[in-house]
Scaffold this motif. Structure first.
Motif, PDB file in Angstrom:
ATOM      1  N   ILE A 181       0.862  -1.179   0.000  1.00 16.08           N
ATOM      2  CA  ILE A 181       0.000   0.000   0.000  1.00 16.08           C
ATOM      3  C   ILE A 181       0.897   1.227   0.000  1.00 16.08           C
ATOM      4  CG2 ILE A 181      -1.827   1.296   1.179  1.00 16.08           C
ATOM      5  CD1 ILE A 181      -2.697  -1.221   2.560  1.00 16.08           C
ATOM      6  N   GLY A 182       0.603   2.179  -0.897  1.00 20.47           N
ATOM      7  CA  GLY A 182       1.409   3.394  -0.966  1.00 20.47           C
ATOM      8  C   GLY A 182       0.552   4.637  -1.107  1.00 20.47           C
ATOM      9  N   GLU A 183       1.163   5.768  -0.809  1.00 24.95           N
ATOM     10  CA  GLU A 183       0.475   7.061  -0.874  1.00 24.95           C
ATOM     11  C   GLU A 183       1.306   8.020  -1.717  1.00 24.95           C
ATOM     12  OE1 GLU A 183       0.263  10.621   2.224  1.00 24.95           O
ATOM     13  OE2 GLU A 183      -0.920   8.907   2.910  1.00 24.95           O
ATOM     14  N   GLY A 184       0.624   8.798  -2.559  1.00 22.69           N
ATOM     15  CA  GLY A 184       1.343   9.752  -3.389  1.00 22.69           C
ATOM     16  C   GLY A 184       0.388  10.595  -4.214  1.00 22.69           C
ATOM     17  N   ASP A 185       0.949  11.343  -5.167  1.00 23.78           N
ATOM     18  CA  ASP A 185       0.077  12.178  -5.999  1.00 23.78           C
ATOM     19  C   ASP A 185      -0.699  11.296  -6.972  1.00 23.78           C
ATOM     20  OD1 ASP A 185       1.535  12.340  -8.870  1.00 23.78           O
ATOM     21  OD2 ASP A 185       3.031  12.262  -7.267  1.00 23.78           O
ATOM     22  N   MET A 186      -1.825  11.797  -7.470  1.00 17.59           N
ATOM     23  CA  MET A 186      -2.720  11.005  -8.294  1.00 17.59           C
ATOM     24  C   MET A 186      -2.065  10.527  -9.592  1.00 17.59           C
ATOM     25  SD  MET A 186      -5.532  10.408  -6.778  1.00 17.59           S
ATOM     26  CE  MET A 186      -6.347   9.713  -8.212  1.00 17.59           C
ATOM     27  N   SER A 205       1.118   9.794 -10.211  1.00 19.04           N
ATOM     28  CA  SER A 205       2.016   8.677  -9.909  1.00 19.04           C
ATOM     29  C   SER A 205       1.226   7.431  -9.530  1.00 19.04           C
ATOM     30  CB  SER A 205       2.973   9.052  -8.774  1.00 19.04           C
ATOM     31  OG  SER A 205       3.815  10.126  -9.139  1.00 19.04           O
ATOM     32  N   CYS A 206       0.119   7.660  -8.842  1.00 18.21           N
ATOM     33  CA  CYS A 206      -0.727   6.553  -8.398  1.00 18.21           C
ATOM     34  C   CYS A 206      -1.286   5.801  -9.603  1.00 18.21           C
ATOM     35  CB  CYS A 206      -1.850   7.096  -7.522  1.00 18.21           C
ATOM     36  SG  CYS A 206      -2.906   5.829  -6.770  1.00 18.21           S
ATOM     37  N   TYR A 207      -1.844   6.532 -10.578  1.00 15.84           N
ATOM     38  CA  TYR A 207      -2.410   5.901 -11.764  1.00 15.84           C
ATOM     39  C   TYR A 207      -1.329   5.253 -12.628  1.00 15.84           C
ATOM     40  CZ  TYR A 207      -7.123   7.755 -11.032  1.00 15.84           C
ATOM     41  OH  TYR A 207      -8.378   8.004 -10.537  1.00 15.84           O
ATOM     42  N   GLU A 208      -0.169   5.887 -12.690  1.00 11.67           N
ATOM     43  CA  GLU A 208       0.929   5.328 -13.478  1.00 11.67           C
ATOM     44  C   GLU A 208       1.384   3.996 -12.880  1.00 11.67           C
ATOM     45  OE1 GLU A 208       5.439   6.464 -15.073  1.00 11.67           O
ATOM     46  OE2 GLU A 208       4.330   7.866 -13.804  1.00 11.67           O
ATOM     47  N   GLY A 209       1.495   3.944 -11.569  1.00 13.23           N
ATOM     48  CA  GLY A 209       1.884   2.700 -10.901  1.00 13.23           C
ATOM     49  C   GLY A 209       0.840   1.608 -11.085  1.00 13.23           C
ATOM     50  N   MET A 210      -0.432   1.997 -11.002  1.00 12.50           N
ATOM     51  CA  MET A 210      -1.511   1.024 -11.192  1.00 12.50           C
ATOM     52  C   MET A 210      -1.443   0.417 -12.596  1.00 12.50           C
ATOM     53  SD  MET A 210      -5.659   1.663 -11.119  1.00 12.50           S
ATOM     54  CE  MET A 210      -5.603   2.604 -12.664  1.00 12.50           C
ATOM     55  N   ASN A 211      -1.258   1.261 -13.610  1.00  8.28           N
ATOM     56  CA  ASN A 211      -1.223   0.777 -14.989  1.00  8.28           C
ATOM     57  C   ASN A 211      -0.044  -0.154 -15.238  1.00  8.28           C
ATOM     58  OD1 ASN A 211      -3.559   2.174 -15.674  1.00  8.28           O
ATOM     59  ND2 ASN A 211      -2.438   4.007 -16.322  1.00  8.28           N
ATOM     60  N   LYS A 212       1.117   0.186 -14.681  1.00  8.86           N
ATOM     61  CA  LYS A 212       2.292  -0.677 -14.869  1.00  8.86           C
ATOM     62  C   LYS A 212       2.057  -2.064 -14.264  1.00  8.86           C
ATOM     63  CE  LYS A 212       6.091   2.658 -15.302  1.00  8.86           C
ATOM     64  NZ  LYS A 212       7.349   3.142 -14.694  1.00  8.86           N
ATOM     65  N   ASN A 222      -0.846  -3.552 -13.597  1.00  5.77           N
ATOM     66  CA  ASN A 222      -1.920  -4.283 -14.270  1.00  5.77           C
ATOM     67  C   ASN A 222      -1.555  -4.720 -15.684  1.00  5.77           C
ATOM     68  OD1 ASN A 222      -3.618  -4.177 -12.059  1.00  5.77           O
ATOM     69  ND2 ASN A 222      -4.635  -2.300 -12.718  1.00  5.77           N
ATOM     70  N   MET A 223      -0.575  -4.052 -16.294  1.00 11.84           N
ATOM     71  CA  MET A 223      -0.106  -4.471 -17.613  1.00 11.84           C
ATOM     72  C   MET A 223       0.986  -5.528 -17.510  1.00 11.84           C
ATOM     73  SD  MET A 223      -0.147  -1.054 -20.031  1.00 11.84           S
ATOM     74  CE  MET A 223       1.040  -0.162 -19.030  1.00 11.84           C
ATOM     75  N   GLY A 224       1.384  -5.851 -16.291  1.00 14.66           N
ATOM     76  CA  GLY A 224       2.406  -6.877 -16.105  1.00 14.66           C
ATOM     77  C   GLY A 224       3.809  -6.395 -16.353  1.00 14.66           C
ATOM     78  N   SER A 225       4.014  -5.084 -16.370  1.00 18.99           N
ATOM     79  CA  SER A 225       5.359  -4.518 -16.590  1.00 18.99           C
ATOM     80  C   SER A 225       6.074  -4.386 -15.253  1.00 18.99           C
ATOM     81  CB  SER A 225       5.251  -3.158 -17.285  1.00 18.99           C
ATOM     82  OG  SER A 225       4.560  -3.263 -18.505  1.00 18.99           O
ATOM     83  N   LEU A 226       6.502  -5.510 -14.721  1.00 22.33           N
ATOM     84  CA  LEU A 226       7.065  -5.505 -13.369  1.00 22.33           C
ATOM     85  C   LEU A 226       8.543  -5.155 -13.315  1.00 22.33           C
ATOM     86  CD1 LEU A 226       5.313  -8.607 -11.725  1.00 22.33           C
ATOM     87  CD2 LEU A 226       4.501  -6.250 -11.953  1.00 22.33           C
ATOM     88  N   ASP A 227       9.215  -5.198 -14.464  1.00 26.99           N
ATOM     89  CA  ASP A 227      10.655  -4.894 -14.453  1.00 26.99           C
ATOM     90  C   ASP A 227      10.934  -3.511 -13.887  1.00 26.99           C
ATOM     91  OD1 ASP A 227      11.213  -7.342 -15.515  1.00 26.99           O
ATOM     92  OD2 ASP A 227      11.415  -6.635 -17.577  1.00 26.99           O
ATOM     93  N   ASP A 228      10.006  -2.584 -14.127  1.00 24.47           N
ATOM     94  CA  ASP A 228      10.213  -1.208 -13.672  1.00 24.47           C
ATOM     95  C   ASP A 228       9.854  -1.007 -12.201  1.00 24.47           C
ATOM     96  OD1 ASP A 228      10.980  -0.528 -16.227  1.00 24.47           O
ATOM     97  OD2 ASP A 228       8.972   0.125 -16.836  1.00 24.47           O
ATOM     98  N   VAL A 275      11.420  -6.460  -3.638  1.00 21.84           N
ATOM     99  CA  VAL A 275      10.542  -5.421  -3.087  1.00 21.84           C
ATOM    100  C   VAL A 275       9.890  -4.659  -4.237  1.00 21.84           C
ATOM    101  CG1 VAL A 275      11.879  -5.137  -0.975  1.00 21.84           C
ATOM    102  CG2 VAL A 275      12.429  -3.741  -2.978  1.00 21.84           C
ATOM    103  N   LEU A 276       8.721  -4.096  -3.967  1.00 21.99           N
ATOM    104  CA  LEU A 276       8.017  -3.284  -4.948  1.00 21.99           C
ATOM    105  C   LEU A 276       8.331  -1.809  -4.711  1.00 21.99           C
ATOM    106  CD1 LEU A 276       4.507  -5.018  -4.864  1.00 21.99           C
ATOM    107  CD2 LEU A 276       6.331  -5.365  -6.517  1.00 21.99           C
ATOM    108  N   GLU A 277       8.618  -1.096  -5.779  1.00 16.97           N
ATOM    109  CA  GLU A 277       8.905   0.336  -5.685  1.00 16.97           C
ATOM    110  C   GLU A 277       8.168   1.056  -6.817  1.00 16.97           C
ATOM    111  OE1 GLU A 277      13.135   0.790  -5.805  1.00 16.97           O
ATOM    112  OE2 GLU A 277      13.378   0.425  -3.651  1.00 16.97           O
TER     113      GLU A 277
END
Length: 324
Positions: free
Chosen positions: A144-149, A151-158, A160-166, A185-187
């Motif tokens: 669970i993380g907190e941040g600006d909207m 960054s939040c949507y960008e992280g969600m899309n990555k 859900n698209m399975g782009s975990l390398d980033d 760890v997830l970042e």
């Protein structure tokens, strides 16, 4: 086919495949299938590409070289030419592979702060729990993380698209100055990971803030490294069956208890109708004189017989033979 490779080395052939296909990652292993087993190369290709054969690289390689009659091509052999009468296969990482191990949701703070379905009380962590009820593919909370909207949507899309390398990093595990291993760890850029205590606080009343919830994706099968809805359906059916069995056992126990209480009540009611009292067990309050007489072998009158019956039968028994 060995004949098709001509005079180029096996290494040159592999390098040429990678250059011509950006989907191919690093070479995992290569093998040759010769003589009667030449056709196995095509079978191996089909089995791996359709996920009929799957697992960790070393496990797949072990199965291939054990069951298909082929031999590995390693070391200096890669610098040599192909052999006529042999077919070759090469197994690469899939550069286009999407890892859907996680499922992500970005929730605006102004939504999170409400008492959703009367369960969340505006708390961050509880909102994540409610989402598990609303979305059947959400497993345990992983992050669970907190941040600006943005960054939040960008992280969600990555995620859900399975782009975990980033978003997956490997950090060292140290005991003092010595590194003993690494942990995954997830970042997420622009997002601050919340600790356990922080997730128990109230969501902020700020429209610019978003909360990123990362759950395990129950649709994802780690052993196959793919989304498997059939396996998920089986998992859910097993869970439903377990819950039904537990409910059945609980109801059976409740029914047995109710029947026991009903029998006790019925017995008491019958005694009441007969004007009798429920039988009791001799306790420590038994008359001491009666006990002394019994031990001495003297007769003891049973108080519940009528005087007439005692006169006719002259009933006497030792206390040890009496059932009260």
């Amino acid at each position: 086919m060995g004949e098709a490779l001509g005079q180029q080395t096996l290494k040159d052939y592999v390098d040429g495949l990678k250059a011509g296909n950006p989907m191919l990652g690093d070479l995992q292993f290569m093998g040759s299938c010769c003589g009667d087993y030449a056709g196995s190369a095509q079978d191996i290709q089909s089995s791996i590409n359709t996920n009929e054969l799957y697992g960790k690289t070393e496990e797949v390689a072990g199965t291939v070289f054990k069951d298909f009659g082929c031999t590995p091509v390693v070391g200096d052999s890669m610098m040599g030419n192909a052999t006529a009468g042999c077919n070759y296969f090469s197994v690469f990482e899939n550069g286009a592979h999407s890892d859907h191990e996680y499922a992500a949701n970005c929730v605006p703070a102004t939504t999170c702060k409400e008492n959703v379905v009367g369960m969340t009380q505006g708390m961050i962590a509880l909102y994540g729990v409610v989402m598990q009820i609303l979305q059947q593919n959400l497993g345990s909370l992983a992050w669970i993380g907190e941040g600006d909207m943005a960054s939040c949507y960008e992280g969600m899309n990555k995620a859900n698209m399975g782009s975990l390398d980033d978003i997956i990093a490997h950090k060292p595990i140290k005991i003092g100055p010595i590194q003993v291993g690494t942990e995954k760890v997830l970042e997420f850029e622009g997002m601050k990971k919340l600790g356990a205590t922080e997730t128990l606080s109230k969501c902020k009343d700020d429209s610019s803030v978003g909360y990123l919830f990362i759950h395990k994706n129950l649709y994802w099968q780690n052993d196959k490294s793919t989304v498997d809805l059939e396996a998920f359906s089986k998992f859910k059916a097993e869970q439903t069956e377990k819950k039904a069995e537990a409910k059945k056992q609980k109801e059976a126990a409740a029914a047995a208890k109710a029947a026991e209480e009903k029998d006790a009540a019925a017995a008491k009611e019958a005694l009441d109708e007969a004007g009798a009292e429920a039988p009791t067990i001799i306790s420590k309050e038994v008359d001491k004189d009666a006990m002394a007489k019994a031990k001495a072998g003297r007769g003891v009158c049973l108080p519940w017989f009528t005087q007439e019956f005692r006169d006719e039968q002259a009933v006497t028994r030792r206390l040890s033979d009496v059932y009260v």
